[in-house]
Motif scaffolding. Structure first.
Motif, mmCIF file in Angstrom:
data_model
loop_
_atom_site.group_PDB
_atom_site.id
_atom_site.type_symbol
_atom_site.label_atom_id
_atom_site.label_comp_id
_atom_site.label_asym_id
_atom_site.label_seq_id
_atom_site.Cartn_x
_atom_site.Cartn_y
_atom_site.Cartn_z
ATOM 1 N N THR A 4 0.851 -1.186 0.000
ATOM 2 C CA THR A 4 0.000 0.000 0.000
ATOM 3 C C THR A 4 0.883 1.230 0.000
ATOM 4 O OG1 THR A 4 -1.755 -1.120 1.226
ATOM 5 C CG2 THR A 4 -1.784 1.281 1.248
ATOM 6 N N PHE A 6 1.045 5.214 0.718
ATOM 7 C CA PHE A 6 0.355 6.280 1.429
ATOM 8 C C PHE A 6 0.710 7.673 0.900
ATOM 9 C CE2 PHE A 6 0.600 3.092 5.049
ATOM 10 C CZ PHE A 6 -0.735 2.711 4.942
ATOM 11 N N LEU A 26 2.078 10.191 7.946
ATOM 12 C CA LEU A 26 0.714 9.760 7.698
ATOM 13 C C LEU A 26 -0.324 10.850 7.964
ATOM 14 C CD1 LEU A 26 0.959 6.167 9.249
ATOM 15 C CD2 LEU A 26 1.299 6.846 6.873
ATOM 16 N N SER A 33 -4.330 12.532 4.404
ATOM 17 C CA SER A 33 -4.130 12.088 5.778
ATOM 18 C C SER A 33 -4.557 10.627 5.939
ATOM 19 C CB SER A 33 -4.934 12.966 6.735
ATOM 20 O OG SER A 33 -4.767 12.549 8.066
ATOM 21 N N VAL A 34 -3.722 9.859 6.638
ATOM 22 C CA VAL A 34 -4.005 8.449 6.894
ATOM 23 C C VAL A 34 -4.160 8.258 8.400
ATOM 24 C CG1 VAL A 34 -3.171 6.070 6.678
ATOM 25 C CG2 VAL A 34 -2.630 7.759 4.890
ATOM 26 N N GLU A 38 -5.490 2.890 10.692
ATOM 27 C CA GLU A 38 -5.608 2.226 9.397
ATOM 28 C C GLU A 38 -4.262 1.735 8.861
ATOM 29 O OE1 GLU A 38 -7.793 4.634 6.646
ATOM 30 O OE2 GLU A 38 -9.495 4.876 8.015
ATOM 31 N N ALA A 39 -3.224 1.815 9.695
ATOM 32 C CA ALA A 39 -1.897 1.328 9.289
ATOM 33 C C ALA A 39 -1.321 0.406 10.358
ATOM 34 C CB ALA A 39 -0.956 2.498 9.035
ATOM 35 N N GLY A 222 -2.950 5.758 -1.377
ATOM 36 C CA GLY A 222 -4.088 4.971 -0.906
ATOM 37 C C GLY A 222 -4.277 3.680 -1.650
#
Length: 227
Positions: A4, A6, A26, A33-34, A38-39, A222
């Motif tokens: 993945t 980011f 992130l 924004s992550v 979610e990581a 994403g």
């Protein structure tokens, strides 16, 4: 194995045994924004101390109980924040139950960017070669082109994650030359279009790389892809 992207230089690699996040910028990543939830990860590999590569390392490690891998001085700094660390130096590595991490050289700098104070030198920059689940991955970190990249590829590479943004790292032309040395099965560009100084066209890079015989996949922030 799933990869993945980011945005910038932040990636997550997941296998049946392990989840690894590289260079976790992130929450304030300009590509989107992550949320840290979610990581999820077991290990966090930080290439050097600049904020766009470590901004969320401590918070991410605390949330998921992950171990941060970093060059010695940076790992020592992270340890003062009460998180688990694994310190390496370029040329060194460690074998773990799920595979192996080797720290590779990078030509760049490494410093903590402190508010209202001069930057604080923080050891050496690095990259990582990771072997897991029958694959070998190379995350170059922030680096210039250098001839000894061919030694990194003495174990054939399935994937190379390479900066292309110019100004602070290799630009597209040098990144194509890096691929001539590394010869990965697949390359993914990183460290571009996060600000105006490093604005380049990743698809033009992919086209130039294809003309030189290399396969490049431009990933959208994403996006997740199977390797």
């Amino acid at each position: 194995m799933k990869l993945t992207y980011f945005g910038h230089s932040a990636f997550r690699v997941v296998t049946e045994q392990i989840a690894i996040v590289f260079d976790p910028w992130l929450l304030s990543n300009p590509h989107g924004s992550v949320p840290l939830a979610e990581a999820p990860c077991d290990y966090i590999l930080c290439s050097h101390a600049h904020d766009d590569h470590i901004a969320d390392a401590v918070a991410l490690a605390r949330l998921h109980g992950a171990t941060i891998v970093a060059p010695f001085e940076l790992a020592d700094y992270f340890a003062t924040h009460g998180v688990a660390t694994l310190d390496l130096m370029p040329g060194g590595g460690v074998t773990l139950p799920w595979g192996r991490i080797d720290m590779t050289p990078a030509i760049h700098s490494s410093s903590l960017e402190l508010p209202n104070a001069p930057a604080r030198a923080m050891g050496v920059p690095s990259g990582y070669r990771v072997q897991t689940a029958g694959r070998t991955l190379y995350h170059a970190g922030d680096t210039a082109l250098f001839g000894d990249m061919r030694l990194i590829a003495r174990t054939p590479l399935d994937l190379a994650l390479l900066p292309i943004g110019d100004f602070y790292t290799m630009g597209p032309d040098d990144a194509v030359a890096a691929l001539d040395l590394l010869r990965p099965r697949l390359a993914v560009p990183m460290h571009y279009n996060s600000n105006e100084k490093i604005r380049v066209d990743p698809h033009a890079f992919a086209t130039a790389a294809a003309s030189a015989g290399h396969t490049v996949r431009v990933m959208t922030p994403g996006e997740t892809t199977a390797l």
